[in-house]
Design a protein around this motif. Structure first.
Motif, mmCIF file in Angstrom:
data_model
loop_
_atom_site.group_PDB
_atom_site.id
_atom_site.type_symbol
_atom_site.label_atom_id
_atom_site.label_comp_id
_atom_site.label_asym_id
_atom_site.label_seq_id
_atom_site.Cartn_x
_atom_site.Cartn_y
_atom_site.Cartn_z
ATOM 1 N N ALA A 58 0.864 -1.180 0.000
ATOM 2 C CA ALA A 58 0.000 0.000 0.000
ATOM 3 C C ALA A 58 0.900 1.229 0.000
ATOM 4 C CB ALA A 58 -0.919 0.003 1.216
ATOM 5 N N ASP A 59 0.460 2.263 -0.685
ATOM 6 C CA ASP A 59 1.285 3.447 -0.880
ATOM 7 C C ASP A 59 0.862 4.545 0.098
ATOM 8 O OD1 ASP A 59 2.816 5.483 -1.786
ATOM 9 O OD2 ASP A 59 1.780 5.741 -3.695
ATOM 10 N N PHE A 60 1.838 5.051 0.867
ATOM 11 C CA PHE A 60 1.579 6.177 1.773
ATOM 12 C C PHE A 60 2.569 7.279 1.423
ATOM 13 C CE2 PHE A 60 0.123 2.400 3.872
ATOM 14 C CZ PHE A 60 -1.079 2.768 4.447
ATOM 15 N N GLN A 115 2.587 -2.782 -10.222
ATOM 16 C CA GLN A 115 1.618 -1.767 -9.817
ATOM 17 C C GLN A 115 2.211 -0.651 -8.952
ATOM 18 O OE1 GLN A 115 -1.053 -1.965 -11.334
ATOM 19 N NE2 GLN A 115 -2.052 -3.956 -11.287
ATOM 20 N N PHE A 116 3.304 -0.956 -8.218
ATOM 21 C CA PHE A 116 3.855 0.047 -7.306
ATOM 22 C C PHE A 116 5.292 0.450 -7.641
ATOM 23 C CE2 PHE A 116 0.495 -1.834 -4.796
ATOM 24 C CZ PHE A 116 -0.077 -0.734 -4.181
ATOM 25 N N ASN A 131 0.075 -5.345 -16.402
ATOM 26 C CA ASN A 131 0.085 -4.312 -17.421
ATOM 27 C C ASN A 131 0.958 -4.765 -18.592
ATOM 28 O OD1 ASN A 131 -1.488 -2.173 -16.212
ATOM 29 N ND2 ASN A 131 0.107 -2.128 -14.661
ATOM 30 N N SER A 136 4.054 2.681 -19.016
ATOM 31 C CA SER A 136 4.892 3.589 -18.236
ATOM 32 C C SER A 136 4.162 3.960 -16.958
ATOM 33 C CB SER A 136 5.227 4.836 -19.061
ATOM 34 O OG SER A 136 4.048 5.433 -19.514
ATOM 35 N N PRO A 139 0.508 2.066 -11.769
ATOM 36 C CA PRO A 139 -0.858 2.579 -11.585
ATOM 37 C C PRO A 139 -1.354 2.639 -10.144
ATOM 38 C CG PRO A 139 -0.777 0.991 -13.364
ATOM 39 C CD PRO A 139 0.550 0.962 -12.712
ATOM 40 N N LEU A 140 -0.922 1.757 -9.260
ATOM 41 C CA LEU A 140 -1.518 1.788 -7.929
ATOM 42 C C LEU A 140 -0.823 2.770 -6.983
ATOM 43 C CD1 LEU A 140 -2.698 -1.848 -7.235
ATOM 44 C CD2 LEU A 140 -4.079 0.179 -7.386
ATOM 45 N N ARG A 141 0.175 3.505 -7.480
ATOM 46 C CA ARG A 141 0.725 4.578 -6.650
ATOM 47 C C ARG A 141 -0.329 5.663 -6.500
ATOM 48 N NH1 ARG A 141 7.070 5.667 -8.179
ATOM 49 N NH2 ARG A 141 7.773 3.578 -7.631
ATOM 50 N N ARG A 142 -0.334 6.303 -5.347
ATOM 51 C CA ARG A 142 -1.381 7.288 -5.094
ATOM 52 C C ARG A 142 -1.258 8.505 -6.001
ATOM 53 N NH1 ARG A 142 -5.757 5.615 -2.243
ATOM 54 N NH2 ARG A 142 -6.104 7.694 -1.439
ATOM 55 N N TYR A 144 -0.485 8.469 -9.166
ATOM 56 C CA TYR A 144 -0.710 8.137 -10.574
ATOM 57 C C TYR A 144 -1.956 8.873 -11.037
ATOM 58 C CZ TYR A 144 -0.887 5.153 -14.726
ATOM 59 O OH TYR A 144 -0.886 4.677 -16.001
ATOM 60 N N ILE A 146 -5.414 9.988 -12.514
ATOM 61 C CA ILE A 146 -6.624 9.208 -12.777
ATOM 62 C C ILE A 146 -7.672 10.061 -13.469
ATOM 63 C CG2 ILE A 146 -6.500 7.410 -11.027
ATOM 64 C CD1 ILE A 146 -8.266 9.399 -9.325
ATOM 65 N N GLN A 152 -4.548 5.729 -22.252
ATOM 66 C CA GLN A 152 -3.595 4.857 -22.913
ATOM 67 C C GLN A 152 -4.340 3.984 -23.906
ATOM 68 O OE1 GLN A 152 -0.251 3.754 -20.897
ATOM 69 N NE2 GLN A 152 -0.684 4.847 -19.025
ATOM 70 N N MET B 1 2.878 2.761 -23.457
ATOM 71 C CA MET B 1 2.200 3.191 -24.671
ATOM 72 C C MET B 1 2.666 2.330 -25.830
ATOM 73 S SD MET B 1 1.976 6.613 -22.950
ATOM 74 C CE MET B 1 2.466 5.555 -21.659
ATOM 75 N N HIS B 107 -6.917 -7.254 -17.627
ATOM 76 C CA HIS B 107 -6.678 -6.335 -16.508
ATOM 77 C C HIS B 107 -7.451 -5.045 -16.714
ATOM 78 C CE1 HIS B 107 -4.764 -4.384 -13.232
ATOM 79 N NE2 HIS B 107 -4.122 -3.532 -13.975
ATOM 80 N N LYS B 112 -7.538 -0.197 -8.466
ATOM 81 C CA LYS B 112 -7.331 1.247 -8.522
ATOM 82 C C LYS B 112 -8.679 1.969 -8.524
ATOM 83 C CE LYS B 112 -4.813 4.982 -9.136
ATOM 84 N NZ LYS B 112 -3.875 5.432 -8.102
ATOM 85 N N GLU B 115 -10.274 2.608 -5.198
ATOM 86 C CA GLU B 115 -9.741 3.685 -4.361
ATOM 87 C C GLU B 115 -10.454 5.004 -4.622
ATOM 88 O OE1 GLU B 115 -5.535 3.917 -4.956
ATOM 89 O OE2 GLU B 115 -5.221 1.851 -4.285
ATOM 90 N N VAL B 402 -7.232 -1.305 3.348
ATOM 91 C CA VAL B 402 -6.559 -0.332 4.202
ATOM 92 C C VAL B 402 -7.421 0.914 4.205
ATOM 93 C CG1 VAL B 402 -4.475 1.007 4.595
ATOM 94 C CG2 VAL B 402 -4.306 -1.238 3.550
ATOM 95 N N HIS B 410 -8.398 3.362 1.143
ATOM 96 C CA HIS B 410 -7.050 3.766 0.758
ATOM 97 C C HIS B 410 -6.435 2.721 -0.164
ATOM 98 C CE1 HIS B 410 -3.222 5.923 1.318
ATOM 99 N NE2 HIS B 410 -2.673 4.728 1.258
ATOM 100 N N ARG B 411 -6.826 1.470 0.067
ATOM 101 C CA ARG B 411 -6.299 0.382 -0.763
ATOM 102 C C ARG B 411 -7.246 -0.802 -0.625
ATOM 103 N NH1 ARG B 411 -4.151 -2.541 -4.224
ATOM 104 N NH2 ARG B 411 -2.378 -3.925 -3.919
#
Lengths: 157, 453
Positions: A58-60, A115-116, A131, A136, A139-142, A144, A146, A152, B1, B107, B112, B115, B402, B410-411
């Motif tokens: 999980a990203d904080f 993802q992270f 992916n 590039s 995606p699951l970083r906060r 990223y 949206i 893409q 891409m 996928h 995501k 969230e 989370v 959060h997750r």
């Protein structure tokens, strides 16, 4: 200190940073350099945590360690569970791979890498999994984006 | 891409093959084993293929008795791979030397998307992961959120969850049995299984309004009570079903072709399966009685009497027997649930989390405010993390959530059993015939919606 932490401490003293129980689940935080030793200690120890249920992250963004890894271990005899957690670091997130303890961690860690962007040292096959290979970003970083950015695959339509 | 290289424009696999090489070059590292296989697979444009064939012929050792390995690409759209699973297979004659599963074609970034939805909106998304076991997905998710909220689920709601969960297990195993039969040429089993599955889908429609991707369970219980007449229809179904299972078994269990193709095929010792994280019927067929409904009962499973079918053979046939036996055990549980269904509420009485009853909105200002707050902002979940594991038809399905204390997760992470079990494909298939690979993948029962999420 719980039995689980004691088991880890017996094999690698100083590995446990903290432990707490929340909503009935035991969480043990370990130093990231010791994650493999801690996992091996629990797998082979008297608690018999033979099954690695899940590896995830999980990203904080505001925390110094930023990427918090969570390893869910289970005992197939008693059904008891423990969550190991470790912070992978903010700038160049990297943690040792537990594939040497459980080969099944292979895809789970590849998913976290995909993802992270957390790198796993000693992983036999660290490339993207969900992916496309030329994706590039993670995606699951906060942070990223949206929305607003170009979708893409627009060139494929 | 993806690159718009005119040479690969109509050859997506050729483009992917190129990306694997270019990505590694960009990062200045050697190709990983998976990338090497993707890059090496014969997915080239016709011109490239001609060039390569020529080059290979020049390099090849053509002395008599020398055999070259053959690399073939199965999927992503192969009719026998249960969705969009791509297997790159290295063959020596007909014998499988190496299998590399390539996944991710389905996928959709559900984790995501969760969230950016409120806690209750995310339920709609998680049901769509493992589309053959929507009730399992939703139970895992709501249970993990309920853990964080510390909310008590009424007994009747728990029993309804068990009832629908077991009916879902039946429906999922029926799809598995039907398609596995199809894989080995047993066409009629497919029609029989889908006939019974359709009855189950009718029942699901009756209770939730949808035939698939039901959004019936809520945080705190179930959206509504069971409709009138539902229990009677389930009872009629459970009276009929054992005879149907006997029919399938009459067609398959003693069938010499079925036995020949299944017995002794795709064996892996329990220790190896466990190291790979494999759970569910695949692990139980190898002799490990690990079933979360027994080992760590949840949602009231401790009240029901049932056995955990196991086998010691660990081959495709054992996996078949275990699943068929599980269908009978599910029927046993369903019968106990409908016989002893307790009365009472179907959702917790907590207005900060649960929507007020619809009719109250007409006369209660307070109910209207609660309704408005819940629908517009959603409910807050105390900060923390929780992991709720349940036994889905395919193994341990876990949901890790989370919370940062806000109205959105959060997750959200799903530990999908299909994803983990699929790793066993390569060790199970090595040394078997190519034709058996299809049957082995079928007995692993992966659902790609759950694998790729």
């Amino acid at each position: 200190m719980s039995d689980v932490s004691a088991q880890i401490e017996a094999v690698t003293p100083g590995a446990v940073v903290a432990e707490f129980t929340h909503v009935g689940e035991l969480t043990v935080e370990v130093r990231k350099e010791r994650i493999v030793e801690a996992c091996r200690a629990l797998r082979d120890g008297p608690g018999q945590f033979a099954l690695l249920s899940d590896v995830t992250c999980a990203d904080f963004p505001d925390e110094p360690g930023r990427f918090r890894m969570a390893y869910h271990l289970a005992s197939i005899q008693t059904g008891s569970r423990v969550r190991l957690r470790a912070w992978a670091g903010a700038l160049e997130p990297e943690i040792e791979s537990v594939t040497s303890v459980w080969p099944g961690a292979n895809w789970m860690e590849r998913e976290v890498y995909d993802q992270f962007g957390v790198r796993f040292a000693g992983h036999p096959d660290l490339c993207r999994i969900l992916n496309p290979l030329d994706w590039s970003g993670h995606p699951l970083r906060r942070d990223y984006p949206i929305g607003g950015e170009e979708v893409q695959f627009t060139d494929a339509v | 891409m993806s690159t718009t290289d005119p040479r690969t424009e109509n050859f997506p696999l050729a483009a992917e093959s190129r990306e694997a090489v270019e990505g590694a070059l960009r990062e200045q590292r050697p190709l990983t084993p998976t990338e090497r296989v993707i890059a090496g697979v014969e997915a080239y444009t016709p011109e490239e293929a001609a060039e390569r064939t020529l080059a290979n012929e020049m390099l090849a050792d053509t002395r008599p008795g020398v055999r070259q390995p053959l690399l073939i690409n199965l999927g992503p759209n192969h009719p026998s791979t249960h969705g969009v699973l791509r297997l790159i297979v290295e063959l020596d004659g007909e014998v499988v030397k190496e299998v590399t599963p390539v996944i991710g074609y389905l996928h959709t970034g559900i984790e995501k998307q969760c969230e950016n939805k409120t806690w209750w909106q995310a339920i709609t998304l998680v049901t769509r992961m493992d589309y053959l076991a929507p009730f399992a997905n939703i139970t895992a998710y709501t249970m993990s959120v309920e853990k964080l909220l510390g909310i008590e689920v009424p007994t009747r709601a728990e029993w309804i969850r068990v009832l629908l969960g077991e009916m879902n297990r039946l429906a999922s195993h029926l799809v598995w049995l039907g398609t596995s039969g199809l894989e080995l040429g047993a066409m009629s089993v497919f029609f029989y299984c889908y006939r019974e599955r359709d009855q189950l889908l009718d029942l699901f429609e009756m209770v939730s309004g949808e035939r698939m991707n039901h959004r019936y369970f809520q945080v705190g219980g179930c959206a509504q009570d069971l409709p009138p007449g539902f229990i009677e229809r389930v009872r009629a179904f459970t009276d009929e079903m054992p005879k149907r299972i006997d029919e399938y078994e009459a067609l398959l269990t003693g069938n010499p072709i079925w036995k020949d193709r299944m017995k002794g095929v795709g064996v892996l010792p329990a220790g190896d399966l466990l190291a790979l994280g494999v759970t569910g019927p695949t692990l139980r067929a190898a002799g490990v009685p690990y079933d979360l409904r027994k080992v760590a009962p949840y949602s009231g499973y401790e009240h029901f009497e049932f056995d955990v079918p196991t086998s010691t053979e660990g081959d495709s046939f054992a996996r078949y027997l275990v699943r068929v036996q599980e269908m009978r055990e599910s029927l046993r549980i369903i019968r106990q649930v409908i016989d002893g269904m307790p009365e009472g509420r179907v959702i917790a009485d907590d207005r900060k989390v649960v929507l007020p009853p619809r009719e109250e909105l007409a006369y209660s200002m307070e109910a209207l405010i609660h309704h408005f707050k819940l629908v517009s902002e959603g409910f807050m979940v105390p900060a923390g993390e929780a992991y709720a594991p349940i036994e889905s038809p395919r193994g341990e399905m876990g949901c890790y959530v989370v919370s940062d204390g806000g109205p959105k997760p959060h997750r959200v992470h799903m530990r999908d059993p299909s994803f983990v079990n699929l790793q066993a494909t390569a060790p199970l298939c090595k040394g078997n015939y190519l034709a058996d690979l299809i049957a082995i993948v079928a007995t692993l029962d992966p659902v790609m919606g759950g694998v790729d999420r």
